[in-house]
Design a protein around this motif. Structure first.
Motif, PDB file in Angstrom:
ATOM      1  N   PHE A   1       0.784  -1.241   0.000  1.00  0.00           N
ATOM      2  CA  PHE A   1       0.000   0.000   0.000  1.00  0.00           C
ATOM      3  C   PHE A   1       0.810   1.282   0.000  1.00  0.00           C
ATOM      4  O   PHE A   1       0.236   2.371   0.028  1.00  0.00           O
ATOM      5  CB  PHE A   1      -0.966   0.004   1.195  1.00  0.00           C
ATOM      6  N   ASP A   2       2.137   1.193  -0.031  1.00  0.00           N
ATOM      7  CA  ASP A   2       2.933   2.412  -0.192  1.00  0.00           C
ATOM      8  C   ASP A   2       2.991   2.743  -1.680  1.00  0.00           C
ATOM      9  O   ASP A   2       3.958   2.459  -2.377  1.00  0.00           O
ATOM     10  CB  ASP A   2       4.340   2.230   0.371  1.00  0.00           C
ATOM     11  N   ILE A   3       1.931   3.356  -2.152  1.00  0.00           N
ATOM     12  CA  ILE A   3       1.733   3.621  -3.578  1.00  0.00           C
ATOM     13  C   ILE A   3       1.524   5.112  -3.793  1.00  0.00           C
ATOM     14  O   ILE A   3       1.195   5.848  -2.856  1.00  0.00           O
ATOM     15  CB  ILE A   3       0.506   2.840  -4.102  1.00  0.00           C
ATOM     16  N   PRO A   4       1.730   5.603  -5.016  1.00  0.00           N
ATOM     17  CA  PRO A   4       1.451   7.023  -5.269  1.00  0.00           C
ATOM     18  C   PRO A   4      -0.046   7.311  -5.172  1.00  0.00           C
ATOM     19  O   PRO A   4      -0.879   6.486  -5.567  1.00  0.00           O
ATOM     20  CB  PRO A   4       1.946   7.223  -6.709  1.00  0.00           C
ATOM     21  N   GLY A   5      -0.384   8.477  -4.640  1.00  0.00           N
ATOM     22  CA  GLY A   5      -1.791   8.852  -4.544  1.00  0.00           C
ATOM     23  C   GLY A   5      -1.968  10.287  -4.104  1.00  0.00           C
ATOM     24  O   GLY A   5      -1.065  10.889  -3.522  1.00  0.00           O
ATOM     25  N   PRO A   6      -3.142  10.868  -4.362  1.00  0.00           N
ATOM     26  CA  PRO A   6      -3.407  12.265  -3.989  1.00  0.00           C
ATOM     27  C   PRO A   6      -3.495  12.459  -2.478  1.00  0.00           C
ATOM     28  O   PRO A   6      -3.741  11.520  -1.723  1.00  0.00           O
ATOM     29  CB  PRO A   6      -4.779  12.542  -4.647  1.00  0.00           C
ATOM     30  N   ARG A   7      -3.325  13.710  -2.058  1.00  0.00           N
ATOM     31  CA  ARG A   7      -3.469  14.064  -0.646  1.00  0.00           C
ATOM     32  C   ARG A   7      -4.916  14.436  -0.314  1.00  0.00           C
ATOM     33  O   ARG A   7      -5.274  14.591   0.844  1.00  0.00           O
ATOM     34  CB  ARG A   7      -2.548  15.237  -0.291  1.00  0.00           C
ATOM     35  N   TYR A   8      -5.727  14.619  -1.326  1.00  0.00           N
ATOM     36  CA  TYR A   8      -7.149  14.930  -1.169  1.00  0.00           C
ATOM     37  C   TYR A   8      -7.413  16.168  -0.308  1.00  0.00           C
ATOM     38  O   TYR A   8      -8.178  16.141   0.647  1.00  0.00           O
ATOM     39  CB  TYR A   8      -7.914  13.712  -0.637  1.00  0.00           C
TER      40      TYR A   8
ATOM     41  N   ILE B   1       2.367   7.404  -0.649  1.00  0.00           N
ATOM     42  CA  ILE B   1       1.584   7.530   0.588  1.00  0.00           C
ATOM     43  C   ILE B   1       2.487   7.584   1.807  1.00  0.00           C
ATOM     44  O   ILE B   1       2.256   8.350   2.746  1.00  0.00           O
ATOM     45  CB  ILE B   1       0.581   6.369   0.676  1.00  0.00           C
ATOM     46  N   ILE B   2       3.540   6.774   1.826  1.00  0.00           N
ATOM     47  CA  ILE B   2       4.482   6.794   2.936  1.00  0.00           C
ATOM     48  C   ILE B   2       5.753   7.528   2.514  1.00  0.00           C
ATOM     49  O   ILE B   2       6.242   8.356   3.224  1.00  0.00           O
ATOM     50  CB  ILE B   2       4.837   5.365   3.397  1.00  0.00           C
TER      51      ILE B   2
END
Length: 460
Positions: free
Chosen positions: A12-19, A459-460
């Protein structure tokens, strides 16, 4: 101390938005123009919101005297303070165009100056800016007026001047107290200067003092960051914003000066995040959400307890989702069901205003689906839970049917221990907070259809 297994980290340490918004700013389109923004302003002026709901204001001050290598903000590096006077004149034009659309005296309950470095402006220039805003808008009694501060440019005299201008909340950019880390990111800032500023801020009586920290910077180790955490505990600010450094040198040119080999790995970053949670919770702070901690009597912690927490482009906050006007280059606004962003360069920003146009370069008109998903994502990010019934009543939909695909995806996260699912809704677990962005991503329709996620921070 909350721990995260290596398996969870790998998965789950994947790229993603901060929302800080949904849809996220990368979904804005140039087809949304100043004319669309003016229409949204006109609808606010003639609608019930004009009378019932106050505004929020954000002013972007882009100037910095020196470059911090980690920075991903829209900034202009210069020591020519004379440039600020010209910028203020253009801000006045932008304010005047808004007043022409909305009418004078619109009530404002929240004002934030960000950057860049807002304290690049002199005291007289800050006074000119505040006078400009107070002449055009009506600051409500008890308004939150906050400003970001570079401790290297401010002393007790300037803090007193800021308080006299009406600022009641300040944020100090610390990032890390370790001298080696400071050298690696080109931001030398002695700890004793920050401690002295905090003492002076308390004597002046600001409602809240925030400290920004970043983990994942070059040369950081769990041992060195533990020392920084101990100093922050001693400093005891009202709020702490703890951010994970996002190394995206292909997007942000200053980051190319950072030596990649000196960056801590993902596993080390998890240790530092876990250290931070343990240190601040043991010191009596409330874990507000993904980035934020606050002392129990701070307004942010109170809002968390009472279920009134919100999230916008400045992160977590206590204000409801009021319409937001963004002023200055690259500033983002939210009026009704629209987002808008100003031109990102000084030349383009000034060209628009020279022609008598609002400097909107892009934006987005939100669909009903966008708004429903926004409600779900913000509930996850702010409250850590979604109650199906509340979404169903607000948006007149059958949650299980409308989000059937998303609920099926969530079952994998439930098996991993990140969320709990039952007949009433979704609950983020204690370990799930490490990956709350991954939980929110499940409901991001745009992201699910987009295979290019490398543009986001991990994410991390």
């Amino acid at each position: 101390m909350i721990t995260v297994s290596p398996d969870l980290l790998r998965r789950f340490d994947i790229p993603g938005p901060r929302y800080t918004s949904y849809p996220t700013a990368d979904r804005f389109v140039e087809a949304f123009t100043a004319a669309d923004y003016e229409q949204a302003l006109a609808q606010r002026r003639t609608g019930p919101a004009a009378l019932a709901l106050p505004l929020s204001l954000y002013v972007h001050i882009p100037f910095c005297e020196s470059l911090c290598y980690y920075c991903a903000c829209n900034k202009i590096i210069t020591k020519q303070h004379s440039r600020a006077a010209a910028y203020l004149r253009y801000l006045q034009r932008e304010v005047d165009l808004h007043v022409a659309q909305l009418g004078p005296g619109q009530t404002v309950s929240q004002l934030h100056l960000g950057g860049g470095t807002p304290t690049f402006l002199s005291d007289d220039e800050l006074k000119e800016l505040m006078t400009m805003l107070q002449r055009s808008f009506e600051l409500a009694p008890g308004s939150e007026c906050s400003i970001e501060i570079d401790p290297r440019m401010v002393d007790g005299v300037r803090l007193a001047a800021l308080a006299e201008l009406g600022f009641n909340r300040i944020s100090l950019g610390v990032q890390d107290f370790d001298p080696e880390v400071q050298k690696a990111v080109h931001r030398i800032q002695p700890a004793d200067r920050v401690f002295r500023l905090m003492e002076q801020a308390r004597a002046i009586g600001f409602d809240s003092v925030n400290v920004d920290l970043i983990y994942g910077l070059p040369r950081q180790t769990p041992e060195s960051f533990a020392r920084t955490l101990a100093q922050v505990q001693q400093l005891r600010p009202d709020r702490i914003a703890l951010y994970a450094y996002a190394h995206l040198p292909e997007r942000f040119k200053p980051q190319r000066r950072i030596v990649s080999a000196e960056l801590p790995g993902a596993a080390v970053k998890v240790v530092m995040l876990s250290q931070s949670l343990s240190a601040f919770l043991s010191a009596g702070y409330t874990y507000v959400g993904m980035d934020h901690f606050a002392l129990p009597n701070d307004a942010l912690a109170v809002a968390k307890r009472q279920g009134r927490l919100h999230r916008n482009f400045q992160g977590y906050n206590t204000q409801p989702d009021y319409d937001l006007i963004g002023l200055g280059i690259s500033a983002i606004g939210c009026i009704g069901a629209t987002y808008s962003q100003n031109a990102k360069t000084m030349g383009e920003y000034c060209d628009h205003l020279d022609q008598g146009r609002l400097p909107v370069a892009r934006g987005l008109a939100l669909s009903r689906d966008d708004l429903a998903r926004q409600a779900v994502i913000m509930a996850l990010m702010c409250q850590g839970q979604v109650l199906f019934e509340s979404i169903e009543l607000a948006w007149l939909l059958d949650f299980r049917r409308y989000f059937a695909t998303e609920l099926e995806q969530l079952r994998k996260l439930a098996e991993a221990g990140l969320v709990l699912l039952d007949e009433a809704g979704i609950q983020v677990t204690a370990s799930g907070w490490f990956f709350v962005r991954a939980v929110a991503m499940v409901f991001d329709r745009y992201l699910q259809a987009d295979r290019d996620r490398a543009k986001f921070s991990r994410i991390i």
